[in-house]
Design a protein around this motif. Structure first.
Motif, short mmCIF file in Angstrom:
data_model
loop_
_atom_site.label_atom_id
_atom_site.label_comp_id
_atom_site.label_asym_id
_atom_site.label_seq_id
_atom_site.Cartn_x
_atom_site.Cartn_y
_atom_site.Cartn_z
N THR A 155 0.82 -1.23 0.00
CA THR A 155 0.00 0.00 0.00
C THR A 155 0.85 1.27 0.00
N MET A 156 2.13 1.17 0.40
CA MET A 156 2.97 2.37 0.49
C MET A 156 3.74 2.64 -0.80
N ASN A 157 3.67 1.72 -1.75
CA ASN A 157 4.40 1.88 -3.01
C ASN A 157 3.49 2.51 -4.07
N PRO A 158 3.77 3.76 -4.45
CA PRO A 158 2.90 4.44 -5.43
C PRO A 158 2.83 3.71 -6.77
N ALA A 159 3.84 2.88 -7.07
CA ALA A 159 3.85 2.17 -8.35
C ALA A 159 3.06 0.87 -8.29
N ASP A 160 2.65 0.47 -7.11
CA ASP A 160 1.85 -0.76 -7.00
C ASP A 160 0.52 -0.55 -7.74
N PRO A 161 0.07 -1.55 -8.51
CA PRO A 161 -1.18 -1.38 -9.28
C PRO A 161 -2.41 -1.12 -8.41
N LEU A 162 -2.27 -1.30 -7.10
CA LEU A 162 -3.42 -1.12 -6.20
C LEU A 162 -4.14 0.20 -6.44
N ARG A 163 -3.40 1.28 -6.57
CA ARG A 163 -4.03 2.60 -6.64
C ARG A 163 -4.82 2.81 -7.93
N GLN A 164 -4.50 1.99 -8.96
CA GLN A 164 -5.36 2.01 -10.15
C GLN A 164 -6.66 1.26 -9.86
N ASP A 165 -6.56 0.19 -9.10
CA ASP A 165 -7.75 -0.63 -8.83
C ASP A 165 -8.64 -0.01 -7.76
N ASN A 166 -8.01 0.62 -6.77
CA ASN A 166 -8.76 1.30 -5.72
C ASN A 166 -8.09 2.64 -5.46
N PRO A 167 -8.71 3.73 -5.91
CA PRO A 167 -8.06 5.05 -5.78
C PRO A 167 -7.76 5.42 -4.33
N LEU A 168 -8.44 4.75 -3.38
CA LEU A 168 -8.15 5.02 -1.97
C LEU A 168 -6.83 4.39 -1.54
N GLY A 169 -6.28 3.51 -2.37
CA GLY A 169 -5.00 2.89 -2.04
C GLY A 169 -5.08 1.96 -0.85
N LYS A 170 -6.26 1.39 -0.64
CA LYS A 170 -6.45 0.53 0.53
C LYS A 170 -6.68 -0.91 0.12
N ILE A 171 -6.28 -1.80 1.02
CA ILE A 171 -6.55 -3.22 0.85
C ILE A 171 -7.57 -3.64 1.90
N PRO A 172 -8.33 -4.68 1.61
CA PRO A 172 -8.33 -5.54 0.43
C PRO A 172 -9.09 -4.90 -0.74
N LEU A 215 -1.07 2.68 15.49
CA LEU A 215 0.12 2.06 14.88
C LEU A 215 0.80 3.02 13.89
N TYR A 216 -0.01 3.72 13.11
CA TYR A 216 0.53 4.63 12.10
C TYR A 216 1.26 5.80 12.74
N GLU A 217 0.89 6.13 13.98
CA GLU A 217 1.58 7.21 14.67
C GLU A 217 3.09 6.93 14.70
N GLY A 218 3.44 5.69 14.98
CA GLY A 218 4.85 5.30 15.00
C GLY A 218 5.42 5.10 13.62
N ARG A 219 4.58 4.73 12.68
CA ARG A 219 5.07 4.39 11.35
C ARG A 219 5.32 5.63 10.49
N PHE A 220 4.50 6.66 10.70
CA PHE A 220 4.59 7.84 9.83
C PHE A 220 5.34 9.02 10.46
N ARG A 221 5.59 8.95 11.80
CA ARG A 221 6.10 10.15 12.47
C ARG A 221 7.32 9.86 13.33
N ALA A 222 8.24 10.80 13.33
CA ALA A 222 9.35 10.76 14.29
C ALA A 222 8.77 10.94 15.70
#
Lengths: 202, 202
Positions: B36-53, B111-118
């Motif tokens: 989900t974090m890779n802009p080149a992954d085809p996911l964002r074409q399939d789901n513009p929200l960039g979310k799985i599943p 969880l994202y608090e630790g993943r996205f922020r110093a």
């Protein structure tokens, strides 16, 4: 009588109010103004997630979230009123609702960045991550805008509520970036005059 | 053949995989690992929200989010397999799913608090706000735990997936704070041996 915990600004609360128009519940919905940030607000007893909207049935049963409330209202009205009973129309409406809800969720996270954090704690990578969802979502809708209708399904209703909330919070429609979606919103308002009564305000 | 963009750790992806078990789709689901974090992954074409599943049907139609996918799988199986067709059982299952999903959403934001922020950009008020949703949600479930079943509905499935993901990420079950939910998860695993095959991993 049904009771709805919501707020005047909530895009998901508006979705429920508009669904109520088309399921014969508009006059059966008592609004209970709710402050999601106040721990003493009864909301957290009714919905442990502390989120609005939350519907309270006459027997005290609570119903959340907005999608489940809409399905309840549609069922109570006999089914097929705002959620198509037939496939693949049902799938298209539910997917469109999920897209509009997802855009709103991402834009709310952008908004909360300012609401919950001092400027030095803002994280541009997070804001951009959520902004990407909003922009790709709106771009997808602009490329293939929904058709306004006087008898809209929940997909169309969700997009209309999302767009006007996005205008309310981000001036996102009057930006001129999404002319087809602005035209859709205008046409939806023309066809559903009661929609204006649910317009978001502070 | 259906294709599912998801990841091995996704709690919402797992919900779909488990629903597939009970709708006869388990052998018809091709997994497409997704970043989900890779802009080149085809996911964002399939789901513009960039979310799985995100499910891809044989004709190329994409279906999201997890709730809509589950409804699609249930419909394809004839209906009433994991989403009860009859009310009020349907309402109870959908509300339970919304509660489990909402707990997961709030825990993901922690969880994202630790993943996205110093660390210096962490905001205790935000973490506590989301933590309150998680704790009240789990407390509500502990007070009234779902009943494990060999033919579970989507509410029960959602709680089972949420709990094991919460254990995976936060050691939240082995903490001992939720003995009835831990017992539910153990019993669910006993009754549904295939559940273990979908266990979240990195």
């Amino acid at each position: 009588m049904l009771k709805l915990r919501s707020s005047a600004a909530s895009p998901f609360g508006r979705k429920v109010k508009v669904a109520a128009l088309f399921t014969g519940h508009a006059d059966k919905l008592e609004m209970l103004p709710t402050d999601t940030m106040n721990p003493a607000d009864p909301l957290r007893q009714d919905n442990p997630l502390g989120k609005i909207p939350c519907l309270i049935l006459p027997d005290g049963t609570t119903v959340y979230d907005s999608r489940v409330i809409v399905e309840y209202l549609d069922h109570e009205a006999g089914g097929g009123k705002v959620i198509p009973a037939a496939w693949p129309a049902r799938l298209a409406a539910l997917k469109l609702q999920a897209l509009a809800d997802g855009i709103t969720d991402a834009a709310i996270l952008q908004l909360y960045e300012g609401r919950f954090r001092a400027p030095e704690k803002h994280e541009p990578a997070w804001i951009a991550h959520q902004g990407g969802k909003v922009e790709r979502g709106l771009g997808t809708l602009e490329a293939n805008p929904p058709v306004a209708s006087a008898t809209p399904d929940i997909g169309v209703i969700s997009v209309a509520c999302m767009l006007e909330w996005y205008e309310f919070r981000f001036s996102g429609l009057s930006s001129g970036k999404y002319p087809k979606l602005a035209a859709f919103a205008a046409e939806f308002n023309r066809l559903v005059p009661a929609f204006a009564k649910t317009k978001p305000h502070a």
